[in-house]
Design an enzyme around this catalytic site. Structure first.
Site, PDB file in Angstrom:
ATOM      1  N   SER A  60       1.422   3.417   0.038  1.00 51.90           N
ATOM      2  CA  SER A  60       0.449   2.339   0.219  1.00 51.90           C
ATOM      3  C   SER A  60       1.017   0.931   0.111  1.00 51.90           C
ATOM      4  CB  SER A  60      -0.704   2.494  -0.782  1.00 51.90           C
ATOM      5  OG  SER A  60      -0.248   2.337  -2.111  1.00 51.90           O
ATOM      6  N   LYS A  85      -7.645  -0.991  -6.741  1.00 52.17           N
ATOM      7  CA  LYS A  85      -6.610  -1.959  -6.387  1.00 52.17           C
ATOM      8  C   LYS A  85      -7.176  -3.377  -6.278  1.00 52.17           C
ATOM      9  CE  LYS A  85      -3.519   1.348  -4.234  1.00 52.17           C
ATOM     10  NZ  LYS A  85      -2.729   1.742  -3.064  1.00 52.17           N
TER      11      LYS A  85
END
Length: 365
Positions: A257, A302
């Site tokens: 990611s 996140k």
């Protein structure tokens, strides 16, 4: 004993029993929470995250932070009290244990898989950044892995460069499977390869490997749940040779990611000026060699981690926008991106202060 006292005592004992059960009884869930964020333009553990040599670089200030998610280990068994607390907490997410560790996957297996994905994401980030800059990168198809006990074991090796299958040139990894599955199980297939050792020697000497060899393999029948087909027991991947050295120094991080933010960090260091204009920008997203940004897991965690660190803008994969926008941290703007080009365009608007036209995430995407 008075009736009221007995009732209170029984209720107290019942409550204690329920609390004990909640603490002692494991439930099949795991927890995700915000992990560390790291500035790709800065340092981590005392050394630059991005180290480039052999090409002119430029000072890069500001923040282009990659973000992470912290998860409970595969062997940890959460109890009911912890699960309820996690469900109620704003900065964590409780998910089925099998979501993080499917099919009984061990923590060691998950860590290895994440490490491989992280390594691949670094390679793709380098390729995407250099392509965006118009800097040529040499690429070729390789044997990525060989399945133990398969027909290819001992015949092909990880790192072998696949030039052709049955004489048909191989241009991308998907070509290999297409050419192999033209056969019926039990038929022979011929791979033309540059052996891994020869390729490594050629790269070290800065020359093109020319020695190839043909390897004949008898195909077997696939044993997965799909349609039966011919296989040899390898997975194909892509390897690259870069015109100069780009090292990404970041340990204890896994998964794919961070690809987008690594690519942007590399681009920033190879171009004059600052991509962010000094603004704190964070983000996430996989990236492929062509600069396409893909979705990731745990985006809600996140965004929380990024805002806690001080981010004002968060570059968000388009396919994660709807989920991220459902609970956007106060003061954080979610910017939708599909490609590295989209991200660079958004950063141009951010550093100019003209953010009205930024493609923002909504609950509809």
């Amino acid at each position: 004993m008075p009736r009221r006292t007995a009732t209170m005592l029984a209720s107290t004992l019942m409550l204690i029993a329920l609390l004990c059960a909640g603490v002692l009884i494991p439930v099949p869930y795991a927890e995700m929470s915000p992990g560390p964020t790291v500035n790709t333009l800065g340092e981590h553990d005392g050394e630059p995250v991005l180290q480039i040599s052999g090409h002119k670089t430029y000072p890069a200030d500001g923040h282009l932070n990659m973000t992470t998610v912290r998860v409970t280990s595969a062997g940890y068994r959460m109890n009911l009290v912890e699960a309820v607390y996690g469900w109620l907490a704003h900065d964590s997410r409780i998910v089925p244990h099998d979501t993080l560790y499917p099919d009984g996957k061990t923590e060691e297996q998950s860590t290895q898989e994440n490490a491989e994905e992280f390594s691949q994401s670094q390679e793709s980030a380098k390729v995407a950044a250099l392509k965006e800059l118009g800097i040529p990168v040499r690429s070729w198809v390789i044997v990525s892995t060989v399945v133990k006990g398969s027909p290819a074991e001992g015949r092909l090796h990880a790192g072998d460069v696949i030039k052709a299958v049955d004489g048909a040139a191989v241009k991308q990894p998907a070509d290999v499977a297409k050419l192999v599955t033209k056969h019926k199980p039990g038929q022979k297939v011929v791979f033309t390869v540059v052996p891994a050792k020869e390729q490594a020697a050629a790269e070290k000497a800065h020359r093109t490997a020319s020695r190839t060899q043909d390897v004949t393999i008898t195909t077997a029948t696939s044993d997965d749940s799909g349609a039966k087909r011919a296989i040899v027991g390898i997975s194909a991947g892509t390897d690259h040779t870069f015109p100069f050295s780009i090292d990404i120094k970041l340990a204890d991080v896994g998964g794919p990611s961070a690809g987008l933010m690594f690519a942007l960090g590399i681009y920033d260091k190879l171009t004059p000026g600052d991509l962010t204009g000094g603004t704190f920008v964070a983000g996430t997203g996989t990236i492929d060699d062509n600069g396409t940004v893909g979705p990731i897991g745990g985006v809600e965690m996140k965004t929380v981690g990024a805002r806690d660190k001080g981010a004002r803008y968060f570059l968000t994969p388009a396919d994660n926008c709807a989920a991220a926008a459902k609970d956007t941290p106060s003061g954080l703007t979610l910017v939708k991106v599909k490609t590295i080009g989209d991200a660079l365009g958004a950063l141009k608007d951010i550093r100019s202060g003209d953010t009205a036209a930024l493609p923002k995430c909504t609950t509809k995407g």
